[in-house]
Design a protein around this motif. Structure first.
Motif, short mmCIF file in Angstrom:
data_model
loop_
_atom_site.label_atom_id
_atom_site.label_comp_id
_atom_site.label_asym_id
_atom_site.label_seq_id
_atom_site.Cartn_x
_atom_site.Cartn_y
_atom_site.Cartn_z
N ALA A 128 -8.65 -2.78 3.32
CA ALA A 128 -8.58 -4.24 3.17
C ALA A 128 -8.10 -4.61 1.77
O ALA A 128 -7.26 -5.51 1.61
N GLY A 129 -8.59 -3.90 0.76
CA GLY A 129 -8.15 -4.14 -0.61
C GLY A 129 -6.66 -3.88 -0.78
O GLY A 129 -5.95 -4.63 -1.46
N GLU A 130 -6.18 -2.81 -0.17
CA GLU A 130 -4.76 -2.49 -0.25
C GLU A 130 -3.93 -3.56 0.46
O GLU A 130 -2.84 -3.92 0.01
N HIS A 131 -4.44 -4.09 1.58
CA HIS A 131 -3.72 -5.15 2.29
C HIS A 131 -3.62 -6.41 1.44
O HIS A 131 -2.59 -7.10 1.45
N MET A 189 0.86 -1.16 0.00
CA MET A 189 0.00 0.00 0.00
C MET A 189 0.90 1.22 0.00
O MET A 189 1.81 1.34 0.80
N GLY A 190 0.62 2.14 -0.91
CA GLY A 190 1.39 3.36 -0.96
C GLY A 190 1.07 4.28 0.20
O GLY A 190 -0.03 4.24 0.76
N LEU A 191 2.03 5.11 0.54
CA LEU A 191 1.85 6.03 1.65
C LEU A 191 0.67 6.97 1.40
O LEU A 191 -0.12 7.25 2.30
N GLY A 192 0.54 7.43 0.17
CA GLY A 192 -0.57 8.32 -0.18
C GLY A 192 -1.92 7.66 0.04
O GLY A 192 -2.86 8.30 0.53
N ASP A 193 -2.01 6.37 -0.32
CA ASP A 193 -3.26 5.63 -0.13
C ASP A 193 -3.56 5.47 1.35
O ASP A 193 -4.70 5.60 1.79
N ASN A 239 -6.89 6.98 3.08
CA ASN A 239 -7.85 6.10 3.75
C ASN A 239 -8.03 6.48 5.21
O ASN A 239 -9.15 6.46 5.73
N LYS A 240 -6.95 6.83 5.88
CA LYS A 240 -7.04 7.24 7.28
C LYS A 240 -7.81 8.56 7.40
O LYS A 240 -8.59 8.76 8.34
N GLY A 249 -16.46 2.42 4.13
CA GLY A 249 -15.82 2.54 2.82
C GLY A 249 -14.31 2.61 2.94
O GLY A 249 -13.58 1.97 2.17
N ALA A 250 -13.83 3.36 3.91
CA ALA A 250 -12.39 3.45 4.13
C ALA A 250 -11.82 2.10 4.55
O ALA A 250 -10.74 1.70 4.10
#
Length: 61
Positions: A47-50, A1-5, A9-10, A41-42
């Protein structure tokens, strides 16, 4: 997961929590529900990024 993502999300999760608490404090059930929806949603995005990160770990890329 990229830092920007992660940051995005946070931020979305925090905004959802703020909406939920504001809705709770003011008795606005619609705002409260919207905040819960934003948090969900976040969480789904996280979860998708994980899953993507895990796939990269498995494939070694």
């Amino acid at each position: 997961m990229g830092l920007g993502d992660k940051i995005s999300n946070k931020a979305e999760e925090a905004a959802g929590k703020a909406k939920e608490k504001t809705g709770d404090a003011t008795g606005n059930e619609s705002l409260q529900a919207e905040g819960q929806k934003d948090q969900a949603g976040a969480g789904i995005k996280q979860a998708g990024e994980h899953v993507k990160d895990a796939a990269k770990d498995i494939t070694g890329q």
